[in-house]
Design a protein around this motif. Structure first.
Motif, PDB file in Angstrom:
ATOM      1  N   UNK A 172      58.291  89.611 -19.809  1.00 38.06           N
ATOM      2  CA  UNK A 172      57.050  88.904 -20.128  1.00 38.06           C
ATOM      3  C   UNK A 172      57.160  87.404 -19.866  1.00 38.06           C
ATOM      4  N   UNK A 173      58.346  86.843 -20.031  1.00 36.68           N
ATOM      5  CA  UNK A 173      58.612  85.450 -19.671  1.00 36.68           C
ATOM      6  C   UNK A 173      59.912  85.415 -18.873  1.00 36.68           C
ATOM      7  N   UNK A 174      60.148  84.319 -18.168  1.00 35.03           N
ATOM      8  CA  UNK A 174      61.390  84.220 -17.402  1.00 35.03           C
ATOM      9  C   UNK A 174      62.484  83.552 -18.214  1.00 35.03           C
ATOM     10  N   UNK A 175      63.674  83.538 -17.668  1.00 40.86           N
ATOM     11  CA  UNK A 175      64.831  82.975 -18.367  1.00 40.86           C
ATOM     12  C   UNK A 175      64.644  81.482 -18.612  1.00 40.86           C
ATOM     13  N   UNK A 176      63.977  80.798 -17.680  1.00 43.71           N
ATOM     14  CA  UNK A 176      63.764  79.352 -17.831  1.00 43.71           C
ATOM     15  C   UNK A 176      62.946  79.071 -19.086  1.00 43.71           C
ATOM     16  N   UNK A 177      61.869  79.834 -19.294  1.00 43.47           N
ATOM     17  CA  UNK A 177      61.023  79.637 -20.479  1.00 43.47           C
ATOM     18  C   UNK A 177      61.788  79.986 -21.749  1.00 43.47           C
ATOM     19  N   UNK A 178      62.551  81.085 -21.711  1.00 44.61           N
ATOM     20  CA  UNK A 178      63.331  81.484 -22.882  1.00 44.61           C
ATOM     21  C   UNK A 178      64.345  80.399 -23.253  1.00 44.61           C
ATOM     22  N   UNK A 179      65.079  79.920 -22.252  1.00 47.51           N
ATOM     23  CA  UNK A 179      66.101  78.893 -22.514  1.00 47.51           C
ATOM     24  C   UNK A 179      65.464  77.587 -22.993  1.00 47.51           C
ATOM     25  N   UNK A 180      64.287  77.269 -22.442  1.00 48.39           N
ATOM     26  CA  UNK A 180      63.615  76.033 -22.864  1.00 48.39           C
ATOM     27  C   UNK A 180      63.244  76.097 -24.340  1.00 48.39           C
ATOM     28  N   UNK A 181      62.642  77.205 -24.764  1.00 43.75           N
ATOM     29  CA  UNK A 181      62.268  77.319 -26.174  1.00 43.75           C
ATOM     30  C   UNK A 181      63.501  77.286 -27.064  1.00 43.75           C
ATOM     31  N   UNK A 182      64.576  77.901 -26.627  1.00 45.47           N
ATOM     32  CA  UNK A 182      65.827  77.866 -27.401  1.00 45.47           C
ATOM     33  C   UNK A 182      66.331  76.437 -27.553  1.00 45.47           C
ATOM     34  N   UNK A 183      66.259  75.655 -26.482  1.00 49.81           N
ATOM     35  CA  UNK A 183      66.689  74.257 -26.547  1.00 49.81           C
ATOM     36  C   UNK A 183      65.832  73.457 -27.517  1.00 49.81           C
ATOM     37  N   UNK A 184      64.523  73.666 -27.478  1.00 49.98           N
ATOM     38  CA  UNK A 184      63.627  72.914 -28.363  1.00 49.98           C
ATOM     39  C   UNK A 184      63.930  73.246 -29.823  1.00 49.98           C
ATOM     40  N   UNK A 185      64.122  74.526 -30.113  1.00 45.34           N
ATOM     41  CA  UNK A 185      64.449  74.937 -31.487  1.00 45.34           C
ATOM     42  C   UNK A 185      65.775  74.314 -31.919  1.00 45.34           C
ATOM     43  N   UNK A 186      66.766  74.362 -31.052  1.00 44.00           N
ATOM     44  CA  UNK A 186      68.053  73.759 -31.384  1.00 44.00           C
ATOM     45  C   UNK A 186      67.956  72.254 -31.567  1.00 44.00           C
ATOM     46  N   UNK A 187      67.145  71.595 -30.734  1.00 41.15           N
ATOM     47  CA  UNK A 187      66.990  70.138 -30.842  1.00 41.15           C
ATOM     48  C   UNK A 187      66.359  69.739 -32.166  1.00 41.15           C
ATOM     49  N   UNK A 188      65.588  70.646 -32.771  1.00 42.13           N
ATOM     50  CA  UNK A 188      64.973  70.372 -34.074  1.00 42.13           C
ATOM     51  C   UNK A 188      65.962  70.527 -35.225  1.00 42.13           C
ATOM     52  N   UNK A 189      67.200  70.903 -34.913  1.00 42.55           N
ATOM     53  CA  UNK A 189      68.204  71.084 -35.957  1.00 42.55           C
ATOM     54  C   UNK A 189      68.144  72.445 -36.612  1.00 42.55           C
ATOM     55  N   UNK A 190      67.584  73.435 -35.900  1.00 43.17           N
ATOM     56  CA  UNK A 190      67.406  74.775 -36.442  1.00 43.17           C
ATOM     57  C   UNK A 190      68.427  75.731 -35.837  1.00 43.17           C
ATOM     58  N   UNK A 191      68.799  76.787 -36.556  1.00 42.24           N
ATOM     59  CA  UNK A 191      69.791  77.737 -36.034  1.00 42.24           C
ATOM     60  C   UNK A 191      69.231  78.546 -34.874  1.00 42.24           C
ATOM     61  N   UNK A 192      70.071  78.811 -33.877  1.00 41.62           N
ATOM     62  CA  UNK A 192      69.670  79.619 -32.722  1.00 41.62           C
ATOM     63  C   UNK A 192      70.560  80.851 -32.577  1.00 41.62           C
ATOM     64  N   UNK A 193      71.471  81.063 -33.508  1.00 41.86           N
ATOM     65  CA  UNK A 193      72.307  82.264 -33.540  1.00 41.86           C
ATOM     66  C   UNK A 193      72.002  83.011 -34.830  1.00 41.86           C
ATOM     67  N   UNK A 194      71.688  84.285 -34.718  1.00 42.34           N
ATOM     68  CA  UNK A 194      71.247  85.072 -35.868  1.00 42.34           C
ATOM     69  C   UNK A 194      72.434  85.553 -36.702  1.00 42.34           C
TER      70      UNK A 194
END
Length: 556
Positions: free
Chosen positions: A478-500
């Motif tokens: 539904x989305x490409x790897x670029x979009x997935x990685x971008x959202x992951x970076x934004x979440x991480x930049x906010x100081x939020x966990x990205x590993x479950x």
């Protein structure tokens, strides 16, 4: 620029019996040169300095309506003078409207490049937060009629259009875009409009959202919305020492009798026994059905107080005064209330709309960094599911948000509330569209229940849940790897966990099966297709297992 603010400003001045002045016309009169010539000969920096000097002179005058250039707010001194000396009115519309009105106008030096749309989008991202921060009144200009716009402004000023001095003589249709500012100088009091106001349109259940600084001290605002003689403030042990006395003092000054109820703090306290404590306090003080319940705190306090208001005497008035970023951008708006159950989050509750939401941004000054990051999860969510321009802005301004820059925070809160209010307007009780606001929440609620409520903050779980939902969207094509990685970076930049957390596959599946979106035992997820657009769908167990395995090992 290209807003039609001169037309509206002139008509407004006639209604108010004031003098109309356009700052660009004043600059041209003083220099004897047109704006494009000044830009070409002196450059934009020199023009902005001339503009600041003109605005300094003009805002010192009485009884005027001043139309400024769109970029006037770029100068810090000009922003301060506009805010301090008058009432600032911000006319807002779409980029398409701006392009329509400026496409053949050669008198706009900032739009003479090869790609005016891109330039307008850049200007919007740069200026929009500044407009939002100083605007006392925001007018969405979707109605193409000058008379309607002027009457709307007069109503927002607390004036009766029928009683004002003149009638608008030019009611022809027009399209008015985003980015203009007008300032009404001291003839109209600034004190009552030192905030941003939005509206949640739900017919008879509609209510305003007020966003600003120092609203806990606004006695008139509280008097306006607490209709009865009594108010009961529900808060918690963390917020009470900071703001309870201040709010109580304002309510007493507004002539209200006040009951206070202080609950223990934490997501793990969002329980039936603590809900009973609210009822105990109300009954002990003999609060009647005209008593207004006021939720002073974060999402837990807001949800529990809202549920109590929906239930006490079968429904009493409710006001939300959120004090965390998460509650200001999300949980206080939309009428969802409830408590947790050991088997599922927010599974017991009711839809119950408040009378108003009052978001005092000054309360964020005392917000711990971890709580701020948790709130940013919901801000990011709004950009990810519906507004990629907003997501671009979040990504570019993450440093300012984490530093609690007031301009950036005000813009983030306002835009988030606009997005949520529009979705709630279309689907108040989550029959369809509103479910997209749960992007990341199926995973998040499982994390919270699996680890024990309060181990992770709700926003931390949502941040990680969005990363997992993006991974799932990517695996489904539904989305490409670029979009997935971008959202992951934004979440991480906010100081939020990205590993479950590793809950185990069986536990993950069991917890996610207890979700309000599910039907017939099938787990439903909010996914992205593409980034900026959300959809709801079931997912094959094999693909879900891949996401769960990947996300507990590393950033998805």
């Amino acid at each position: 620029m290209g807003s039609g603010k001169t037309t509206v400003g002139r008509a407004l001045a006639r209604k108010l019996n004031k003098r109309f002045i356009d700052s660009d016309h004043e600059i041209e009169a003083r220099t004897g040169a047109s704006i494009p010539v000044i830009f070409e000969v002196e450059g934009e920096a020199a023009f902005r300095q001339r503009e600041a000097e003109v605005i300094s002179d003009l805002t010192a005058l009485d009884d005027i309506v001043l139309a400024t250039g769109g970029g006037a707010i770029l100068n810090e001194a000009s922003r301060a003078m506009l805010a301090e000396r008058g009432t600032v009115i911000y006319l807002r519309a779409s980029i398409n409207s701006i392009l329509h009105r400026t496409s053949h106008d050669k008198n706009r030096p900032l739009l003479q490049g090869p790609d005016p749309r891109r330039r307008l989008e850049e200007l919007s991202r740069q200026r929009e937060p500044m407009y939002a921060a100083i605007a006392d009144i925001v007018i969405d200009t979707g109605r193409p009629n000058v008379q309607f716009l002027v009457n709307t402004i007069l109503t927002q000023l607390g004036l009766s259009p029928a009683r004002c001095a003149d009638t608008v003589m030019n009611p022809e249709p027009m399209s008015i875009p985003v980015l203009p500012l007008m300032s009404v100088a001291p003839g109209v009091s600034h004190a009552h409009f030192a905030s941003v106001r939005l509206q949640v349109d739900l017919g008879a259940r509609s209510y305003p959202i007020t966003i600003g600084t120092g609203l806990l001290d606004d006695v008139e605002l509280l008097r306006q919305h607490v209709q009865g003689e009594r108010a009961a403030v529900v808060t918690n042990t963390v917020v009470a020492p900071l703001y309870l006395e201040r709010l109580t003092r304002s309510l007493v000054a507004a002539g209200k009798q006040v009951t206070t109820i202080v609950l223990p703090d934490g997501e793990e306290e969002k329980t039936w026994p603590n809900l009973m404590k609210i009822f105990d306090g109300l009954l002990t003080d003999k609060c009647d059905r005209k008593t207004t319940l006021i939720a002073l705190g974060g999402g837990v306090v807001g949800d529990m107080t809202g549920f109590a208001a929906a239930s006490y005497m079968r429904g009493v008035p409710l006001i939300q005064i959120p004090t965390t970023l998460l509650s200001q951008v999300d949980s206080s708006v939309g009428g969802k209330t409830g408590i947790n159950h050991p088997l599922g989050k927010n599974m017991i509750g009711a839809f119950y709309q408040p009378q108003t939401v009052i978001a005092d941004t000054a309360t964020l000054d005392t917000l711990p960094a971890r709580e701020l990051s948790a709130g940013l999860a919901e801000v990011i969510k709004h950009g990810a599911i519906i507004d990629t321009v907003f997501l671009d802005w979040i990504e570019a301004n993450m440093g300012a948000l984490l530093a609690k820059d007031p301009v950036a925070l005000t813009h983030a809160i306002r835009r988030s509330c606009e997005i949520k209010a529009d979705i709630v307007r279309q689907d108040e009780r989550e029959a369809g569209l509103r479910a997209i606001l749960n992007f990341g929440h199926t995973f998040a609620h499982a994390i919270e229940a699996g680890l024990g409520y309060g181990t992770w903050l709700h926003g931390e779980a949502v941040g990680c849940g969005m990363v997992m939902a993006a991974d799932l969207s990517c695996r489904l094509g539904l989305i490409d790897v670029v979009a997935k990685d971008r959202l992951t970076r934004i979440v991480g930049a906010a100081g939020l966990p990205v590993i479950a957390p590793d809950l185990g596959l069986a536990t993950w599946l069991e917890l996610m099966q207890v979700d309000k979106k599910n039907e017939g035992g099938a787990i439903k997820f909010i996914l992205l297709q593409p980034l900026g657009k959300a959809l709801i769908r079931n997912v094959p167990d094999s693909i879900l297992a891949q996401t769960l395995h990947a996300c507990v090992q590393r950033a998805c």
